[in-house]
Write an enzyme that holds these catalytic residues in place. Sequence first.
Site, PDB file in Angstrom:
ATOM      1  N   GLY A 214      14.413  19.930   8.117  1.00  0.00           N
ATOM      2  CA  GLY A 214      13.750  18.744   8.648  1.00  0.00           C
ATOM      3  C   GLY A 214      13.278  17.820   7.536  1.00  0.00           C
ATOM      4  O   GLY A 214      13.478  18.090   6.343  1.00  0.00           O
ATOM      5  N   GLN A 215      12.640  16.729   7.900  1.00  0.00           N
ATOM      6  CA  GLN A 215      12.189  15.756   6.916  1.00  0.00           C
ATOM      7  C   GLN A 215      11.225  16.378   5.905  1.00  0.00           C
ATOM      8  O   GLN A 215      11.401  16.246   4.690  1.00  0.00           O
ATOM      9  CB  GLN A 215      11.504  14.577   7.619  1.00  0.00           C
TER      10      GLN A 215
ATOM     11  N   TYR B 283      10.150  20.568  17.851  1.00  0.00           N
ATOM     12  CA  TYR B 283      10.983  19.780  18.772  1.00  0.00           C
ATOM     13  C   TYR B 283      10.424  18.362  18.697  1.00  0.00           C
ATOM     14  O   TYR B 283       9.268  18.124  19.070  1.00  0.00           O
ATOM     15  CB  TYR B 283      10.883  20.341  20.186  1.00  0.00           C
ATOM     16  N   THR B 284      11.227  17.412  18.200  1.00  0.00           N
ATOM     17  CA  THR B 284      10.719  16.059  17.957  1.00  0.00           C
ATOM     18  C   THR B 284      11.422  14.971  18.762  1.00  0.00           C
ATOM     19  O   THR B 284      11.199  13.784  18.519  1.00  0.00           O
ATOM     20  CB  THR B 284      10.833  15.718  16.457  1.00  0.00           C
TER      21      THR B 284
ATOM     22  N   THR C 130       0.773  16.124  15.064  1.00  0.00           N
ATOM     23  CA  THR C 130       1.121  14.711  15.230  1.00  0.00           C
ATOM     24  C   THR C 130      -0.006  13.879  15.820  1.00  0.00           C
ATOM     25  O   THR C 130      -0.903  14.404  16.501  1.00  0.00           O
ATOM     26  CB  THR C 130       2.347  14.598  16.160  1.00  0.00           C
ATOM     27  N   ASP C 131       0.064  12.573  15.587  1.00  0.00           N
ATOM     28  CA  ASP C 131      -0.870  11.630  16.205  1.00  0.00           C
ATOM     29  C   ASP C 131      -0.708  11.581  17.724  1.00  0.00           C
ATOM     30  O   ASP C 131      -1.604  11.113  18.440  1.00  0.00           O
ATOM     31  CB  ASP C 131      -0.640  10.233  15.643  1.00  0.00           C
TER      32      ASP C 131
ATOM     33  N   TYR D 165       5.926  15.473  24.933  1.00  0.00           N
ATOM     34  CA  TYR D 165       5.968  15.822  23.521  1.00  0.00           C
ATOM     35  C   TYR D 165       4.559  16.017  22.979  1.00  0.00           C
ATOM     36  O   TYR D 165       4.253  17.036  22.335  1.00  0.00           O
ATOM     37  CB  TYR D 165       6.700  14.743  22.724  1.00  0.00           C
TER      38      TYR D 165
ATOM     39  N   LYS E   2       2.741  19.496  21.613  1.00  0.00           N
ATOM     40  CA  LYS E   2       2.210  19.627  20.258  1.00  0.00           C
ATOM     41  C   LYS E   2       0.725  20.005  20.281  1.00  0.00           C
ATOM     42  O   LYS E   2       0.271  20.795  19.445  1.00  0.00           O
ATOM     43  CB  LYS E   2       2.409  18.322  19.482  1.00  0.00           C
TER      44      LYS E   2
ATOM     45  N   TRP F  90       4.316   8.751  11.863  1.00  0.00           N
ATOM     46  CA  TRP F  90       5.302   7.784  11.366  1.00  0.00           C
ATOM     47  C   TRP F  90       5.989   8.290  10.091  1.00  0.00           C
ATOM     48  O   TRP F  90       6.076   7.589   9.083  1.00  0.00           O
ATOM     49  CB  TRP F  90       4.626   6.435  11.109  1.00  0.00           C
TER      50      TRP F  90
END
Length: 291
Positions: A10-11, A62-63, A102-103, A126, A130, A151
């Site tokens: 992943g990133q 899972y994004t 995540t936000d 989502y 999370k 982001w």
Amino acid sequence: MRILITGKNGQVGSCLVELLDAETDLTFLALDREQLDITDANEVSKVVAEFKPDIIINAAAYTAVDRAEKECELAYAINRDGPYNLALAANDVNALIIHLSTDYVFSGNSSESYVESDKTGPQSEYGRSKLAGEQAVVLACSRHIILRTAWVFGEHGNNFVKTMLRLAKTRDTLDVVADQFGGPTYAGDIAKAILAISNQVMKGNQAYGVYHYSGFPHVSWYDFAKTIFSTALQQGFLKNTIQVRPITTLDYLTPAKRPANSRLDCHKINIAFVIEQSDWQSALKQIDEYS
């Protein structure tokens, strides 16, 4: 120090692997979904028991935000059950678990930047999956760091910067949402923050809990896109100016509701671990790496 990483492709996972490859005083095991299915409790327990990590970094998730509206069972399996399995296994070997969140756990309706103690209220499947993952980690392992970010962009995986640069090759004009605000966050900076936390915990810093880490200054997607294109033009990556037109969220409807406000207050992580916010503008200077 022994570190187990999930979601290595992943990133953030990719940046972590690159960062840890340069470290000589640690051992790490980085796994992708084929090598470790985090939704399989027995498999997770076995891998953790054999490797005996000091720290587990869960960068797997899972994004697919919009698909999660229909694939909610899969989203919950990966975003809730997987982190729970990892946290349980971490607890069994007395390891720290660092879990990325995540936000989207917030409603996005606040007019202020969100602090860690603010009430959550996800508006999408989502986001709910999370948040359930955060709660599962807290329940299963007392030695936890939950790192909420927003982001995310970088050289690896799919992200907004790559999408903008790809579209700029075939279009002269782009419409971009101007009424959603947040802090773009470079994946490499997230990886550095995670390593800094890991090193401090190993040295005795026990400031476990929930933290926010994202970029500054805060901007809209529209402003972010304009900065991407102006940077690309300055560096010669783009030959022609791209006209960016501001639109509203209502002009660009999606299956999953996006937060209008994704701004995260990052003072807590600065106080506990002396970590500064991601400088996303500097990260864009090597813009050719995102093509």
